[in-house]
Design an enzyme around this catalytic site. Structure first.
Site, PDB file in Angstrom:
ATOM      1  N   TYR A   1      -4.828  -8.373  12.904  1.00 43.87           N
ATOM      2  CA  TYR A   1      -4.525  -7.202  13.711  1.00 43.87           C
ATOM      3  C   TYR A   1      -5.091  -7.295  15.124  1.00 43.87           C
ATOM      4  CZ  TYR A   1      -2.708  -4.753   9.612  1.00 43.87           C
ATOM      5  OH  TYR A   1      -1.962  -4.374   8.524  1.00 43.87           O
TER       6      TYR A   1
ATOM      7  N   LYS B   1      -9.652 -13.003   0.491  1.00 43.54           N
ATOM      8  CA  LYS B   1      -8.762 -14.059  -0.001  1.00 43.54           C
ATOM      9  C   LYS B   1      -9.384 -15.416   0.329  1.00 43.54           C
ATOM     10  CE  LYS B   1      -4.965 -15.181  -2.154  1.00 43.54           C
ATOM     11  NZ  LYS B   1      -4.858 -14.968  -3.599  1.00 43.54           N
TER      12      LYS B   1
ATOM     13  N   ASP C   1      -6.379  -9.939  -4.415  1.00 42.12           N
ATOM     14  CA  ASP C   1      -5.257  -9.628  -5.293  1.00 42.12           C
ATOM     15  C   ASP C   1      -5.741  -9.095  -6.637  1.00 42.12           C
ATOM     16  OD1 ASP C   1      -6.065 -12.314  -4.886  1.00 42.12           O
ATOM     17  OD2 ASP C   1      -4.474 -13.081  -6.145  1.00 42.12           O
TER      18      ASP C   1
ATOM     19  N   ASP D   1      -6.049  -2.395   5.121  1.00 42.00           N
ATOM     20  CA  ASP D   1      -4.895  -1.554   5.421  1.00 42.00           C
ATOM     21  C   ASP D   1      -4.054  -1.344   4.165  1.00 42.00           C
ATOM     22  OD1 ASP D   1      -2.996  -0.103   6.784  1.00 42.00           O
ATOM     23  OD2 ASP D   1      -2.201  -1.789   7.911  1.00 42.00           O
TER      24      ASP D   1
END
Length: 496
Positions: free
Chosen positions: A144, A191, A224, A248
């Site tokens: 972002y 991740k 995840d 987000d």
């Protein structure tokens, strides 16, 4: 009217009679109605506040200001350091950046805080599970940062930037928030199993900082799996800290667990300025109809009151909201249907009437001041004990097949300080061939390694690029470095 710094590190503008200054931005669409309801409740609760009303968003875009944030608003925020705002629209066809993002970036509000809790008489598939957690999202870095390049006509790139300094600020904030709210567990969701350097930075910083908070249980979780567990057993989470894009996505997921964005407050907190706003958008189709639910903006104001250490007023208002919902006599259309839901003004009046009441079943958590991380404002310069240039990745645009491009690059590198090690396409090695079946695009990463024993020089890299550029169009160079003996780069899929 002096600027006061509290013991917990917050800067507040306090008037001579002890009231705290707040910049209020009504916003677009339903924003003014939500803000109006909230200000009425704050006034009825005798919150010791004084307001400066300022503009941002669609009305400013229409005046031709591309940022959507006028100088008068910026000046007010620099003075007050506290913002309560309604949702801002980013119109299609005029204006450039989101005014929301502009405000967050201008004032380095690095921590996006979104509490999520089960509310009475707001039915969801998770009702009765006791969901009560906070998502703490890094709010400045990551994808972002918005650094993008169209590297070939068919391949675009976004840079994912995650720093030690940015990670430390958000991780420390998450632990301090856990302490302030009496929470016992902080999960860090990354991740890092795939993005071992960027997302791995957040994980490594989290594990280092966690040692300073022995009273808080610290766990790392792959993002995840975090999404999976939030749907399967959300009540196991207390505080969840994560990188920008992960946060987000996960914070919107968590809002859905407890009734949707109409009940989702948030804060954007920096060491200088804090911005409090609902998560939901401007919903223009409901604007002016007196049917909107102002709870998300109101609960954002409750977060603001706790931030400025007005705990008693915050508890008074939150109890009134919970009592009103628990009583169930006056509920808005998003809960019971717009054909029979209460008007915004009726719901507001009910909360005001219930100030001083306490719900029978829902509980208001005990809070204390969140201590802001004290990290040097100086530019971060991390020094390695040793470093050396060991190669270069040269990104080239070509319509050649790998078996044609490879020998051509090897020939060009003859006589240079480097040898071609491999070529990858979208992250997978395609030369030398591995036997895979790869769908190719015209964007190749060509990895060259230094042939000598010591360190390559920057002028050696320049020479290599000139050689490659004599035949191929290149668009990016990444110098490959080792820091303290460890490679500062990852391998392609299939690279040995």
């Amino acid at each position: 009217m002096p600027l006061v710094t509290t013991e917990s590190g917050k800067k507040l503008f306090v008037t001579e009679d002890g009231r705290k200054l707040v910049t209020v931005i009504p916003g677009d669409g339903i924003g003014p109605e939500c803000i109006d309801a909230t200000l009425k409740i704050l006034e009825a609760a005798k919150a010791p506040l004084v307001f400066e009303i300022r503009e941002a968003g669609a009305s400013v875009f229409k005046k031709g200001l591309a940022s959507g944030v006028p100088q008068e608003t910026i000046d007010s925020i620099r003075k007050s350091r506290i913002v309560l705002k309604g949702p801002l629209e980013t119109p299609v066809g005029y204006g450039e950046k989101s005014a929301n993002v502009t405000l967050r970036k201008l004032f380095e509000t690095y921590a996006n805080v979104r509490p999520v809790r089960e509310l009475p008489n707001v039915p969801t598939p998770y009702s009765g599970r006791g969901i009560d957690l906070v998502v703490v999202r890094e709010n400045v870095e990551d994808l972002y940062a918005g650094i993008e390049h169209q590297q070939t006509p068919g391949v675009a790139q976004t840079l994912k930037l995650i720093s030690d300094k940015g990670s430390e600020k958000i991780v420390r904030f998450a632990f301090e928030l856990a302490r302030a709210e009496g929470r016992k567990r902080v999960h860090c969701a990354t991740k890092s199993n795939i993005m071992k350097l960027s997302e791995g930075t957040m994980k490594r910083v989290f594990e280092r900082v966690a040692q300073e908070y022995p009273d808080i249980e610290a766990q790392h979780i792959i993002v995840d799996n975090a999404a999976h567990q939030l749907v399967k057993r959300p009540e196991q989470f207390d505080v969840l800290v994560t990188t920008n894009m992960n946060g987000d996505i996960l914070s919107d997921l968590t809002s859905g667990l407890v009734g949707g964005l109409g009940f989702a407050p948030s804060a954007n907190i920096g060491n200088e300025v804090a911005i409090f706003e609902a998560v939901h958008g401007s919903a223009p189709k409901y604007a002016g109809k007196n049917v909107i639910n102002p709870t998300a903006v109101l609960l954002s104001a409750v977060m603001m009151l706790r931030y400025i250490e007005e705990f008693a007023v915050a508890e008074l208002i939150e109890n009134a909201v919970l009592y009103t919902l628990e009583e169930g006599k006056v509920l808005t259309g998003d809960i019971v249907g717009y054909d029979r839901g209460a008007k915004t003004t009726e719901y507001t009046d009910a909360i005001i009437a219930n100030l001083g009441q306490k719900p029978r079943n829902a509980q208001v958590r005990s809070y204390r001041a969140v201590k802001l991380p004290q990290i040097s404002p100086e530019p971060a310069y991390v020094k390695a004990r040793s470093r050396r240039i060991v190669g270069a990745d040269v990104f080239v645009e070509s319509d050649l097949l790998p078996e044609q491009l490879g020998p051509a690059l090897e020939e060009l590198a003859e006589g240079s300080a480097f040898r071609l090690k491999m070529i990858s396409n979208r992250g997978t090695q395609v030369y030398p061939p591995t036997g895979g079946l790869i769908d190719l695009v015209d964007h190749y990463r060509c990895r060259f390694l230094y042939k000598g024993d010591g360190e390559a020089r920057q002028e050696d890299v320049v020479d290599l690029v000139q050689r490659v550029g004599s035949r191929f169009r290149w668009m990016q160079i990444e110098v490959l470095q080792e820091f303290d003996g460890e490679p500062g780069f990852t391998k392609a899929q299939g690279e040995d």
